[in-house]
Design a protein around this motif. Sequence first.
Motif, mmCIF file in Angstrom:
data_model
loop_
_atom_site.group_PDB
_atom_site.id
_atom_site.type_symbol
_atom_site.label_atom_id
_atom_site.label_comp_id
_atom_site.label_asym_id
_atom_site.label_seq_id
_atom_site.Cartn_x
_atom_site.Cartn_y
_atom_site.Cartn_z
ATOM 1 N N TRP A 22 0.817 -1.210 0.000
ATOM 2 C CA TRP A 22 0.000 0.000 0.000
ATOM 3 C C TRP A 22 0.854 1.264 0.000
ATOM 4 C CZ3 TRP A 22 0.606 2.995 4.354
ATOM 5 C CH2 TRP A 22 1.125 2.368 5.490
ATOM 6 N N VAL A 23 2.054 1.212 0.584
ATOM 7 C CA VAL A 23 2.942 2.378 0.570
ATOM 8 C C VAL A 23 3.415 2.625 -0.853
ATOM 9 C CG1 VAL A 23 5.138 3.329 1.380
ATOM 10 C CG2 VAL A 23 3.695 2.042 2.953
ATOM 11 N N ARG A 24 3.845 1.566 -1.517
ATOM 12 C CA ARG A 24 4.302 1.675 -2.908
ATOM 13 C C ARG A 24 3.162 2.156 -3.801
ATOM 14 N NH1 ARG A 24 8.401 2.869 -6.079
ATOM 15 N NH2 ARG A 24 8.654 1.478 -7.809
ATOM 16 N N ALA A 25 1.964 1.632 -3.596
ATOM 17 C CA ALA A 25 0.812 2.032 -4.404
ATOM 18 C C ALA A 25 0.533 3.526 -4.264
ATOM 19 C CB ALA A 25 -0.425 1.222 -4.003
ATOM 20 N N ASN A 26 0.568 4.026 -3.043
ATOM 21 C CA ASN A 26 0.332 5.458 -2.817
ATOM 22 C C ASN A 26 1.388 6.321 -3.495
ATOM 23 O OD1 ASN A 26 -2.038 6.030 -1.123
ATOM 24 N ND2 ASN A 26 -1.061 4.599 0.270
ATOM 25 N N GLU A 27 2.638 5.908 -3.394
ATOM 26 C CA GLU A 27 3.722 6.673 -4.007
ATOM 27 C C GLU A 27 3.588 6.695 -5.530
ATOM 28 O OE1 GLU A 27 6.082 8.577 -2.505
ATOM 29 O OE2 GLU A 27 4.934 8.131 -0.709
ATOM 30 N N LEU A 28 3.284 5.548 -6.128
ATOM 31 C CA LEU A 28 3.129 5.493 -7.592
ATOM 32 C C LEU A 28 1.916 6.296 -8.056
ATOM 33 C CD1 LEU A 28 4.010 1.756 -8.265
ATOM 34 C CD2 LEU A 28 5.342 3.766 -8.936
ATOM 35 N N ALA A 29 0.818 6.226 -7.317
ATOM 36 C CA ALA A 29 -0.382 6.980 -7.681
ATOM 37 C C ALA A 29 -0.100 8.478 -7.674
ATOM 38 C CB ALA A 29 -1.529 6.642 -6.731
ATOM 39 N N LYS A 30 0.629 8.938 -6.680
ATOM 40 C CA LYS A 30 0.989 10.360 -6.614
ATOM 41 C C LYS A 30 1.946 10.738 -7.741
ATOM 42 C CE LYS A 30 0.801 10.707 -1.619
ATOM 43 N NZ LYS A 30 1.630 10.880 -0.420
ATOM 44 N N GLU A 31 2.981 9.926 -7.916
ATOM 45 C CA GLU A 31 4.016 10.227 -8.903
ATOM 46 C C GLU A 31 3.464 10.295 -10.326
ATOM 47 O OE1 GLU A 31 8.187 8.315 -10.610
ATOM 48 O OE2 GLU A 31 7.383 7.590 -8.711
ATOM 49 N N TYR A 32 2.570 9.360 -10.670
ATOM 50 C CA TYR A 32 2.053 9.308 -12.038
ATOM 51 C C TYR A 32 0.643 9.898 -12.168
ATOM 52 C CZ TYR A 32 6.132 6.557 -13.049
ATOM 53 O OH TYR A 32 7.435 6.147 -13.209
ATOM 54 N N LYS A 33 0.157 10.478 -11.087
ATOM 55 C CA LYS A 33 -1.160 11.139 -11.080
ATOM 56 C C LYS A 33 -2.246 10.210 -11.624
ATOM 57 C CE LYS A 33 0.838 15.760 -11.521
ATOM 58 N NZ LYS A 33 2.161 15.404 -11.140
#
Length: 89
Positions: A22-33
Amino acid sequence: MAYDETSIRVLKVDEIYDRFEWVRANELAKEYKQPLACVERGIEACRVTDTPLDYFIERYLKNNKDTLKNETFENAYFDIMKRSQWRRK
C-alpha cells in the motif's frame, strides 16, 4: 524470546516498499497522477502473476506501448478490474 529494544528494526525505503504494498501504491499513484485503485490493481496483478512491477509502471503508468504485452499480466489485471467493479455495485 523476549520483545525488547533489540527486536525493533528501522526499515530502509526499499524494504518498506517490499513489505507494504500500500505504501508503494500510494507513491506510484501520486508520482504518475493516477487513481489509487488503478495502481493497487496493477500491483496485485504483478504479485499474482509474478510479473516485475517495472512492467506495470512502463506499460500502464508511463504509457509506453513499446513495452511488449504480457498476456498473463493483462488477463489477471482485467480480471481483477472486473471483480473490483462487481464489488462496488
